[in-house]
Every structure is written in structure tokens, then in C-alpha cells.
Scaffold this motif. Structure first.
Motif, PDB file in Angstrom:
ATOM      1  N   LEU A  90     -93.003  44.959  38.927  1.00  0.00           N
ATOM      2  CA  LEU A  90     -92.360  46.089  39.596  1.00  0.00           C
ATOM      3  C   LEU A  90     -92.120  47.238  38.606  1.00  0.00           C
ATOM      4  N   ASP A  94     -93.699  50.898  39.320  1.00  0.00           N
ATOM      5  CA  ASP A  94     -92.792  52.010  39.631  1.00  0.00           C
ATOM      6  C   ASP A  94     -92.696  53.021  38.491  1.00  0.00           C
ATOM      7  N   HIS A  95     -92.604  52.531  37.264  1.00  0.00           N
ATOM      8  CA  HIS A  95     -92.447  53.455  36.143  1.00  0.00           C
ATOM      9  C   HIS A  95     -93.757  54.162  35.799  1.00  0.00           C
ATOM     10  N   LYS A  97     -95.906  55.085  38.077  1.00  0.00           N
ATOM     11  CA  LYS A  97     -95.942  56.127  39.108  1.00  0.00           C
ATOM     12  C   LYS A  97     -95.013  57.293  38.748  1.00  0.00           C
ATOM     13  N   ALA A  98     -93.782  56.981  38.364  1.00  0.00           N
ATOM     14  CA  ALA A  98     -92.820  58.033  37.991  1.00  0.00           C
ATOM     15  C   ALA A  98     -93.288  58.770  36.739  1.00  0.00           C
ATOM     16  N   THR A 174     -86.369  59.906  42.373  1.00  0.00           N
ATOM     17  CA  THR A 174     -86.499  58.762  41.472  1.00  0.00           C
ATOM     18  C   THR A 174     -85.200  57.975  41.303  1.00  0.00           C
ATOM     19  N   VAL A 177     -84.583  54.729  43.293  1.00  0.00           N
ATOM     20  CA  VAL A 177     -85.460  53.641  42.828  1.00  0.00           C
ATOM     21  C   VAL A 177     -84.861  53.000  41.577  1.00  0.00           C
ATOM     22  N   HIS A 181     -83.635  49.167  40.897  1.00  0.00           N
ATOM     23  CA  HIS A 181     -84.058  48.357  39.743  1.00  0.00           C
ATOM     24  C   HIS A 181     -82.842  47.737  39.059  1.00  0.00           C
TER      25      HIS A 181
END
Length: 192
Positions: A90, A94-95, A97-98, A174, A177, A181
Motif C-alpha cells: 500500500l 499510494d506514495h 502516486k502522490a 492527500t 489518505v 495510513h
């Protein structure tokens, strides 16, 4: 006038690079480059830059995001707990993408981002990577809790202090999200 601005940029870049000759920290290099660009934007005819606070937020956010991906990759390879491996997957998704969104936005805004995590974060990663088995899992979980608390605080401060509208939109998108996390890794931590 253009010649004066180009000369000022060249001088600022030379001074910045000389001042960082012995500095290999990617985060500090990015901060120095941004500071020189902001200082030069005060000259007549120079292209305006984002505020120092905005560029510092972007550098700090990128630094943390790069570290999350790096540690996530290590956890995918070394973790023994399936929940930790799942969380690492994950983190990478996610990171990454960010990080890509922030990199694109920084390019538009003329903000230089670090190319790798800071020396401090690389040292933390090396300390975690030196561990194995359950010791690795515990060290990774502890680092993720610490990092996500710090990152949530960075983004909450950014909501209040960042001036650029597009950076604010990135923060608003962000932050939820990141909070998820933090809750997720705290749940894993409590189960140990």
C-alpha cells in the motif's frame, strides 16, 4: 535587462553549488536550489516563484514520500508478517502516486524536489534494513507510525500555511489518505 537576469541566475546557481560542494544530502540540495530561485525572483523581470514556505512544504513532502516508497520496498522483501507486507505494498502504491503528482506540480511551479530521501531518512532505512525477521517487522512498524504522525502534521500545517492554490488542492487530496495510513499502521502496531 534579460542579460542581467540570466547573469543573476547563473551567479545564484554557482553560489548555491559552491555552498553545497560538500553537501550530498538530496533534501538540502533541493532546499538550496529553491532558495536561490526565490531570491532571484525578487529581481525585476524575473519569473515569480512560489513562496519559500510553499517550496519547503513540497521538498519535505517529497522527502517523506520517497522514504515511504524506499522502506516499503524493503518491507516487501524482508517482512515476515503478511499484514506488514500488505501495508508495504500500500505504501509503495499510494506514495508513488502522490510522489508523481507532486513531482508534476513542482515542475509546473518551478520547485526543485529531492531525487532521493535525505541522509537522515537513508540512515533510518539502513538501520531498519540491518534487522531481520520479527525485529525488522517491529522496526518498520515503529518507523511507519513515527513517519506518518510527522507527515500528517506536515500536511495539516500545510493546509494552514501553504499559499499556492494547486499545492493546497494536493494537500487536501492527500491528507485523508495519510490519515488512513496512520490509522492502519497503528492498528497493526496494536496487534503486535
Amino acid at each position: 535587462m534579460k542579460r542581467l537576469t540570466i547573469s543573476a541566475i547563473a551567479i545564484a546557481m554557482i553560489v548555491a553549488s559552491c555552498g553545497n560542494a560538500g553537501n550530498s544530502d538530496p533534501k538540502e540540495q533541493a532546499d538550496s536550489t529553491n532558495e536561490a530561485r526565490i531570491e532571484d525572483s525578487a529581481n525585476p523581470g524575473a519569473q515569480p516563484a512560489v513562496s519559500e514556505e510553499d517550496s519547503k512544504f513540497a521538498v519535505d513532502a517529497a522527502n517523506g514520500g520517497l522514504a515511504e516508497v524506499q522502506l516499503g520496498q524493503a518491507a516487501q522483501a524482508k517482512a515476515t508478517d503478511p499484514k506488514v507486507k500488505e501495508f508495504a505494498t500500500l505504501m509503495i502504491a499510494d506514495h508513488t502516486k502522490a510522489n508523481d503528482e507532486l513531482k508534476s506540480l513542482a515542475g509546473i511551479k518551478g520547485i526543485t524536489l529531492p531525487s532521493a530521501p535525505s541522509e537522515e531518512m537513508q540512515k533510518d532505512a539502513a538501520d531498519i534494513n540491518a534487522k531481520a525477521g520479527k525485529d525488522f517487522d517491529k522496526a518498520y512498524i515503529d518507523q511507519m507510525v513515527k513517519d506518518h504522525k510527522k507527515t500528517v502534521e506536515l500536511f495539516e500545517d500545510g493546509q494552514k500555511n501553504v499559499k499556492d492554490a494547486e499545492l493546497k488542492a494536493f494537500i487536501d487530496k492527500t491528507l485523508p489518505v495519510l490519515k488512513t495510513h496512520l490509522e492502519h499502521i497503528q492498528t497493526i502496531e496494536k496487534s503486535k
